[in-house]
Structures are given as structure tokens and as C-alpha cells.
Design a protein around this motif. Structure first.
Motif, mmCIF file in Angstrom:
data_model
loop_
_atom_site.group_PDB
_atom_site.id
_atom_site.type_symbol
_atom_site.label_atom_id
_atom_site.label_comp_id
_atom_site.label_asym_id
_atom_site.label_seq_id
_atom_site.Cartn_x
_atom_site.Cartn_y
_atom_site.Cartn_z
ATOM 1 N N ALA A 65 0.883 -1.161 0.000
ATOM 2 C CA ALA A 65 0.000 0.000 0.000
ATOM 3 C C ALA A 65 0.920 1.210 0.000
ATOM 4 O O ALA A 65 1.670 1.428 0.949
ATOM 5 C CB ALA A 65 -0.902 0.004 1.230
ATOM 6 N N ARG A 115 -2.446 -1.250 -3.307
ATOM 7 C CA ARG A 115 -3.459 -0.289 -2.860
ATOM 8 C C ARG A 115 -2.813 1.094 -2.848
ATOM 9 O O ARG A 115 -1.721 1.274 -2.338
ATOM 10 C CB ARG A 115 -3.975 -0.636 -1.456
ATOM 11 C CG ARG A 115 -4.661 -1.991 -1.368
ATOM 12 C CD ARG A 115 -5.930 -2.054 -2.171
ATOM 13 N NE ARG A 115 -6.548 -3.391 -2.126
ATOM 14 C CZ ARG A 115 -7.639 -3.715 -2.804
ATOM 15 N NH1 ARG A 115 -8.249 -2.827 -3.580
ATOM 16 N NH2 ARG A 115 -8.140 -4.934 -2.729
ATOM 17 N N ALA A 117 -2.617 4.372 -1.316
ATOM 18 C CA ALA A 117 -3.000 4.881 0.002
ATOM 19 C C ALA A 117 -3.542 6.302 -0.044
ATOM 20 O O ALA A 117 -4.287 6.715 0.853
ATOM 21 C CB ALA A 117 -1.804 4.812 0.948
ATOM 22 N N ALA A 271 -5.887 5.131 5.134
ATOM 23 C CA ALA A 271 -4.532 5.013 4.595
ATOM 24 C C ALA A 271 -3.608 4.329 5.596
ATOM 25 O O ALA A 271 -2.785 3.475 5.231
ATOM 26 C CB ALA A 271 -3.989 6.395 4.229
ATOM 27 N N LEU A 274 -4.431 0.590 5.723
ATOM 28 C CA LEU A 274 -3.965 -0.092 4.522
ATOM 29 C C LEU A 274 -2.459 -0.320 4.565
ATOM 30 O O LEU A 274 -1.973 -1.424 4.280
ATOM 31 C CB LEU A 274 -4.340 0.724 3.281
ATOM 32 C CG LEU A 274 -5.807 0.689 2.856
ATOM 33 C CD1 LEU A 274 -6.076 1.746 1.791
ATOM 34 C CD2 LEU A 274 -6.189 -0.695 2.339
ATOM 35 N N MET A 275 -1.714 0.708 4.936
ATOM 36 C CA MET A 275 -0.263 0.580 4.948
ATOM 37 C C MET A 275 0.200 -0.409 6.029
ATOM 38 O O MET A 275 1.135 -1.180 5.813
ATOM 39 C CB MET A 275 0.377 1.952 5.126
ATOM 40 C CG MET A 275 0.273 2.818 3.871
ATOM 41 S SD MET A 275 1.222 4.348 3.893
ATOM 42 C CE MET A 275 0.215 5.331 4.998
#
Length: 282
Positions: A65, A115, A117, A271, A274-275
Motif C-alpha cells: 500500500a 493499494r 494509500a 490510509a 492499509l499501509m
């Protein structure tokens, strides 16, 4: 007709397995050099984001991500290493500074399980019970065999009450909820959310879901309408985000903690999640 459909499904699954294998090995570029793939496999490669070149079918996979500029750097380095043209053609997409939701969905699919971010794409956290996630996504694993049609499927459907605001394109972070579980374990791309009567939804999506008709009808109470969340590109995290970390991140981003029903996440929190989820893959 059924034989052709099965052949296409198997070809798509084989291509996806190649992509997954490359991602687990931290390989960004995949080249298929077989000159006799045949039309079915060729179509599966095209649908998966591969592009035919003079040296074979080439695809890109990024198991992270990342911010858009970081993805652009990886794409440029990959193009240079292969001696191909810089970003701008079908293989190397031009990445806008801030992709729209539709642009982000297309880029994430082409370079998946990437993904973006910082993309302007809504991200929802959706609770799911273990008995449904085990059959639908294969997590958590259990002693009983997973339905074959779901194991080879590239898309899935999850039913719930028709009282939310989920709409595609969007992302879903799956929150496993239960007495023994409290964690975010996977991310999917939501391509559509369909509201209808239980019979209509069950007839349309039966092969992609794990609910019985009785389950769908129960989810529709008391309004008589249910919602089908139609997702693709599901990626399980090697290290799920625990409930303890999830609560801490909610507090850090000043968003009220609630995972009893689908909730739209604030972009900074989405974000961060996700990361963290994808960094756990490394």
C-alpha cells in the motif's frame, strides 16, 4: 457453454496464482513467454492486466500500500530494467497525482494487490462472522472443506441489511468479529452494492456467496430488502491488524470506534490501516 465457462475460470485462476506467487517473492514484473497460450489463456491474461509484447505477456504486481508517487517510481524503474518505453502506454499507465476513485480502482486491479494509500476512493470497514469468512475467503481455516466454486472464484458476494451507504467503486476492510476474533484480516475492492428483495439477490448471486436463502431473508428484516456487497481482488494480510491496534488507531485519528455495522473510514485512518495491513506482508 458450461465447459467454456469453466475453462475460462480455471485460466483466470492460474493467472492469478502466478501473480500471487510473484507478489510473495517481492517480484514486480511477470513475463509469460509461452507463444502457444491459446485464446482462453490469452483472454485471461488480458483481463488480469497483462499486455502482449514482442517478448511475451508482461504484467506488473506490487504487494504494497503506497502513495501514488512511490508507485510511479516503481513502474518507471521496472520499465527501464526491461528496456521498454516510459509510462504512457497500456502496460505502464500514467498515474495522476491524485487518482479519482474509478482511476484508482483500475490501477489497483492492473497492478494488484497494490493499494493506493492516497487515492480518493472510499474505504469501509465491514464486520463479518467467522463462519461466513471461512467459507467465503478461506479465513480463518477450519476442518470442513471450503465450497469449490468459492475457492476458484475471483469474485465474492456478502449479504447484509439494506441500510448502509456503501457504493462502488470503494474498498472494504474486513473485520472478523466473534468471541475468539477481533481483527482486520483482508481488503477487497467493492465494485457494486445491490439492494433488492432476498429472492432477487439470492437468484443473481447465489454462486458467489455462502448465505442460504434463509440467511438472506433474515438479513432483510425488518424492511424486506437486503444488500449484496459484490467484491473482487480480495487480499488477505499475512499479519491481521489486531483489535487492540485497531482501537488505538481509531483513537489516534479521532474517529469514533464502531465496527458493529459497515462504517466509512476517514481517509487518513483508511490510509494508515492499509499501509499497516500490507506492511505486515513483508
Amino acid at each position: 457453454m458450461e465447459a467454456q465457462a469453466l475453462e475460462g475460470t480455471i485460466a483466470a485462476q492460474l493467472v492469478n496464482l502466478v501473480r500471487e506467487s510473484a507478489g510473495k517473492s517481492d517480484v514486480n514484473v511477470i513475463r509469460v513467454t509461452d507463444q502457444h497460450c491459446g485464446p482462453t489463456l490469452g483472454q485471461a491474461l488480458t483481463d488480469d492486466g497483462f499486455v502482449a509484447t514482442d517478448s511475451g505477456w508482461i504484467g506488473i504486481t506490487i504487494r504494497r500500500a503506497l502513495r501514488t508517487r512511490e508507485v510511479a517510481e516503481i513502474v518507471a524503474r521496472s520499465a527501464s530494467a526491461l528496456g521498454l518505453n516510459p509510462p504512457g502506454d497500456d502496460l505502464w499507465p500514467v498515474l495522476p497525482e491524485i487518482p479519482s476513485a474509478e482511476q484508482a480502482r483500475a490501477i489497483e486491479h492492473k497492478l494488484r494487490p497494490l493499494r493506493l494509500a492516497d487515492a480518493e476512493i472510499p474505504t469501509f470497514i465491514v464486520p463479518i462472522k467467522p463462519k461466513y469468512s471461512s467459507d467465503l475467503f478461506g479465513y480463518p481455516s477450519h476442518l470442513f472443506e471450503r465450497p469449490h466454486q468459492l475457492g476458484i472464484s475471483m469474485e465474492h458476494v456478502y449479504y447484509r441489511a439494506a441500510n448502509g451507504n456503501e457504493q462502488g467503486p470503494a474498498r472494504i476492510l474486513w473485520y472478523l468479529s466473534g468471541e475468539k476474533f477481533s481483527e482486520v484480516f483482508a481488503c477487497s475492492t467493492l465494485i457494486e452494492a445491490v439492494d433488492a428483495q432476498p429472492k432477487t439477490l439470492y437468484r443473481r448471486f447465489r454462486r458467489l456467496g455462502v448465505y442460504s436463502y434463509a440467511d438472506v431473508a433474515e438479513a432483510a428484516e425488518p424492511t424486506g430488502m437486503a444488500r449484496a456487497l459484490h467484491v473482487i481482488d480480495t487480499h488477505q494480510f499475512r499479519r491481521p491488524i489486531s483489535g487492540r491496534v485497531l482501537r488505538a488507531l481509531y483513537q489516534e485519528h479521532r474517529q469514533s470506534f464502531s465496527v458493529q455495522w459497515p462504517t466509512l473510514l476517514q481517509p487518513p485512518l483508511a490510509a494508515d490501516l492499509l499501509m499497516r495491513g500490507y506492511d505486515g506482508d513483508r
